[in-house]
Design a protein around this motif. Structure first.
Motif, short mmCIF file in Angstrom:
data_model
loop_
_atom_site.label_atom_id
_atom_site.label_comp_id
_atom_site.label_asym_id
_atom_site.label_seq_id
_atom_site.Cartn_x
_atom_site.Cartn_y
_atom_site.Cartn_z
N PRO A 94 0.83 -1.21 0.00
CA PRO A 94 0.00 0.00 0.00
C PRO A 94 0.86 1.25 0.00
N TYR A 253 -1.04 3.13 -5.22
CA TYR A 253 -1.76 1.90 -4.89
C TYR A 253 -2.27 1.91 -3.46
N ASN A 254 -3.59 1.75 -3.32
CA ASN A 254 -4.22 1.59 -2.01
C ASN A 254 -3.75 2.64 -1.01
N LYS A 261 -11.45 5.03 0.75
CA LYS A 261 -10.92 4.13 -0.27
C LYS A 261 -11.61 4.38 -1.59
N TYR A 276 -10.20 5.42 -9.73
CA TYR A 276 -9.76 4.21 -9.07
C TYR A 276 -9.88 3.03 -10.00
N ASP A 278 -10.03 -1.18 -9.47
CA ASP A 278 -10.02 -2.32 -8.57
C ASP A 278 -8.93 -3.30 -9.00
N GLU A 314 -8.73 -2.52 -2.10
CA GLU A 314 -7.51 -2.37 -2.87
C GLU A 314 -7.80 -1.69 -4.20
#
Length: 356
Positions: A94, A253-254, A261, A276, A278, A314
């Motif tokens: 992350p 990332y994350n 999120k 974003y 997934d 994530e």
């Protein structure tokens, strides 16, 4: 005696009756066609009334009414297809951050060519820009040293002339950092190039690293394949006379700073698309799903097109910015010693091996 025929006076009333009879028959034959036309007009009118009363209106395509929204959604679909729909082969920590810089090639004015015009290179000013560009990277410079260099292939499908403008643009940078310029991508390979970079990104090979790509003037199309549209900071227009502007696309990332999120809605009422992607393992990866994505990208946005199919913790964030190189030809020439006190017989000191 007259040579012309003159009908007998008694036959004239008979001819008049025959003409009237012909007209009546003709009118009767036209009645069905007139009736059908009238019914068709009534149906069209009723349809318009129903559409207006139900709130429907005849509108222009979304690409014309709201191009920022339209191209942002296309960019999101490209991101979903190129990055999120493939499984991560290596865990990415992350907060992993990587940046891709997209730039146009050097100036072509007074471009150099061979005797048979089979090869085209940058002009004098363009080569100055290329050497200036190399000074922007490295320790103590404006930008970090790049780890990957990509240039549009000199071989073009629509031309018999090999054009080395993009390779020339990155050559001084490649020599300075001892890198190879990858040129295996041509016009129409934007999606394939993005997938190649995303493969390294998903494996964690680009965390804390920079990728530099020199392309044609259609920078927005390439940015779109990297998932960066107008709502991410990558405008959909790029002037043909523009050489100084670059698109910086940052992938995170994350990120823990993302708040909620990827449930966060980046674009207000437009939903959470475009920012974003997934990266979950259960993301659909079959061929039918890829075909569905490609089909929706061809057809353009729909209501269901505006929202993610999956919402997970994530995710990759995409942040774009337009940043100028700030190339000043005179200032750069002076910095390499072309304008000393008292003048100099020959300029272009940047052409020397140690001119940087």
């Amino acid at each position: 005696m007259s040579l012309y025929y003159q009908p007998h006076p008694e036959t004239q009333p008979l001819n008049s009756h025959r003409e009237k009879a012909r007209k009546r028959v003709k009118m009767k034959r036209m009645l069905p066609a007139v009736g059908i036309a009238a019914v068709a007009m009534m149906v069209i009118g009723a349809t318009i009334v129903v559409f207006v009363s139900s709130g429907h209106t005849f509108r222009k395509p979304l690409s014309e009414t709201d191009p920022d929204l339209y191209y942002s959604h296309l960019a999101n679909e490209a991101l979903m297809e190129n990055l999120a729909s493939r499984k991560t082969k290596k865990p990415v920590r992350p907060g992993c951050e990587a940046t891709v810089i997209l730039m146009r090639h050097c100036e072509r004015y007074f471009a150099r060519t061979d005797k048979e015009n089979k090869y085209m290179y940058c002009g004098y000013l363009g080569l100055e820009r290329a050497n200036y560009l190399a000074t922007l990277f490295g320790d103590g410079s404006r930008w970090p040293a790049p780890s990957r260099l990509y240039a549009l292939d000199p071989i073009r499908p629509d031309s018999d002339t090999m054009k080395f403008w993009q390779a020339d643009t990155l050559e001084p940078t490649a020599e300075r950092f001892r890198l190879m310029v990858k040129t295996g991508f041509t016009v129409g390979d934007e999606c394939r190039l993005a997938k190649a970079v995303f493969d390294d990104l998903r494996k964690g090979n680009l965390c804390g690293k920079l990728v530099v790509i020199s392309w044609s003037h259609d920078i927005p199309a390439l940015a779109q394949e990297f998932g960066c549209g107008p709502y991410n900071g990558c405008p959909y227009r790029f002037a043909e006379s523009e050489y100084d502007a670059t698109y910086q696309i940052k992938f995170v990332y994350n990120s823990p700073e993302a708040g909620a999120k990827n449930e966060k809605r980046l674009f207000g009422d437009h939903g959470d698309v475009g920012g974003y992607a997934d990266n979950g393992d259960d993301m659909a990866t079959n061929d039918d799903d890829d075909d569905d994505i490609a089909q929706r990208r061809r057809l353009g946005p729909t209501k269901s097109f505006f929202h993610h199919r999956n919402t997970k913790v994530e995710a990759w964030e995409v942040h774009g910015a337009v940043v100028n190189m700030n190339f000043d030809p005179l200032s750069f020439s002076a910095s390499v010693g072309d304008y000393p006190k008292g003048g100099k017989a020959v300029g272009g000191s940047w052409r020397l091996d140690d001119g940087l």
